[in-house]
Design an enzyme around this catalytic site. Sequence first.
Site, PDB file in Angstrom:
ATOM      1  N   GLY A 116       0.830  -1.213   0.000  1.00  0.00           N
ATOM      2  CA  GLY A 116       0.000   0.000   0.000  1.00  0.00           C
ATOM      3  C   GLY A 116       0.855   1.249   0.000  1.00  0.00           C
ATOM      4  N   ASN A 117       0.231   2.379   0.237  1.00  0.00           N
ATOM      5  CA  ASN A 117       0.987   3.633   0.340  1.00  0.00           C
ATOM      6  C   ASN A 117       0.349   4.522   1.396  1.00  0.00           C
ATOM      7  OD1 ASN A 117      -1.027   5.493  -1.015  1.00  0.00           O
ATOM      8  ND2 ASN A 117      -0.709   3.984  -2.642  1.00  0.00           N
ATOM      9  N   ARG A 118       0.969   5.673   1.640  1.00  0.00           N
ATOM     10  CA  ARG A 118       0.565   6.494   2.788  1.00  0.00           C
ATOM     11  C   ARG A 118      -0.526   7.518   2.465  1.00  0.00           C
ATOM     12  NH1 ARG A 118       4.566   5.966   6.729  1.00  0.00           N
ATOM     13  NH2 ARG A 118       6.505   5.117   5.920  1.00  0.00           N
ATOM     14  N   SER A 119      -1.094   7.465   1.287  1.00  0.00           N
ATOM     15  CA  SER A 119      -2.080   8.495   0.944  1.00  0.00           C
ATOM     16  C   SER A 119      -3.305   8.411   1.865  1.00  0.00           C
ATOM     17  CB  SER A 119      -2.526   8.317  -0.513  1.00  0.00           C
ATOM     18  OG  SER A 119      -3.543   9.235  -0.802  1.00  0.00           O
TER      19      SER A 119
ATOM     20  N   ALA B  42      -3.481   7.871  -4.952  1.00  0.00           N
ATOM     21  CA  ALA B  42      -2.139   7.313  -5.146  1.00  0.00           C
ATOM     22  C   ALA B  42      -2.327   5.863  -5.573  1.00  0.00           C
ATOM     23  CB  ALA B  42      -1.357   7.405  -3.847  1.00  0.00           C
TER      24      ALA B  42
END
Length: 411
Positions: free
Chosen positions: A216-219, A283
């Site tokens: 995943g990502n931090r968005s 993102a």
Amino acid sequence: MTVVTKPKVVLGVSGGIAAYKACELLRRLTESGHDVRVVPTDSALHFVGAATWSALSGNPVSTEVWESVHEVPHVRIGQGADLVVVAPATADMLAKAAHGLADDLLTNTLLTARCPVVFAPAMHTEMWEHPATQENVATLRRRGAVVIEPAVGRLTGVDTGKGRLPDPAEIFEVCRRVLNRHSLARGVTTPDLAGRHVVVSAGGTREPLDPVRYLGNRSSGKQGYALAKAAAARGARVTLVEANTGIADPAGVDVVRVGTAVQLREAVLKAAADADAVVMAAAVADFRPAVYAPGKIKKKDDGGAPTIELVRNPDILAELSADRALPGQVVVGFAAETDDVLANGRAKLARKGCDLLVVNEVGERKTFGSEENEAVVLASDGAETPVPYGPKEALAETVWDLVLPRLRPST
Ligand SMILES: Cc1cc2nc3c(=O)[nH]c(=O)nc-3n(C[C@H](O)[C@H](O)[C@H](O)COP(=O)(O)O)c2cc1C
């Protein structure tokens, strides 16, 4: 001495079970310095009495045109208003407003008002989904009214579904924004994105590795939500495709929930089919695991770690830009860069072929999850618009300001 006049708001209340929630909206409006005149319908008074509206607003309350006739209230109330908000708006009220009926004080007021009008519908799902209601909503939106999309949740009795009145705080927020924009541009009574359909993506995709893990990502999705809310307040019909944000649905916005990049692509392309503009603030993971392990991946006995093979995800922004669903559809991308921000942004704009690219610097504690943002918006015609550090709402307004002149002429 300067006399500061309070903005005049007409709060129309029609006969839905959610009428009691309009008391909370009324409180918020009066406490934030608005002069509110409540105009209920006869049906609304079955739910909340005139005494409550009168005491809470500090203004007289009537439902029909035959009281205080010498003041011509059926004309004056609408003419003098800076904003009319109808909450809850029944199916019946939407139908009357769409067809220009004028058989009580509220419907007369709606015909004489030349200010922005906001409807917050509330009704059972069947009533909301009925083609008659949907056509009435489309008519009102085409004429420039802001019709807030109802929320999903518990309805009257034991039913649940779409049709619930959005939270009064959300309706208040829409009113405040509509009023702000209106007073900035006095004389312009139609919100500038009225009649437009815009699609916004928000959040960060999660690419599953096995049933318990993902890439995943931090968005956080906050910028995308700010964009969606701003567009709704400017009168647009908004589809928000959100990935893993956990943020409550904003009022006036159709929310589609997705998890992965592939799902996000499918939802965005579907919504973009009739959209005037698509803003890709989500993102989206560039890669996903080549194989999804149906069982949890175990530690290896020899102490080693598994090797995860990745494959490329579809490039949604490039695809949207290359194959526009409609001629003149405006496509906006976001570039989150960690270094050489502007140079990378310019290269990305050329590579993707979108109309606008919002370039911002990201890092562990920068931009992601914060309430503020700082960016430069690059345009395909070479224009560059720096947006100083400030709330994500301010960047959202600038993006729509830049989209607006690029939109194809309205039909
Ligand atoms: C208990 C009850 C709850 C109702 N709730 C709603 C509602 O939430 N939405 C709606 O459109 N109509 C609702 N209705 C139907 C309206 O009250 C009815 O259509 C009425 O004619 C609306 O009048 P008005 O639009 O002039 O206020 C309800 C009726 C009853 C008896």
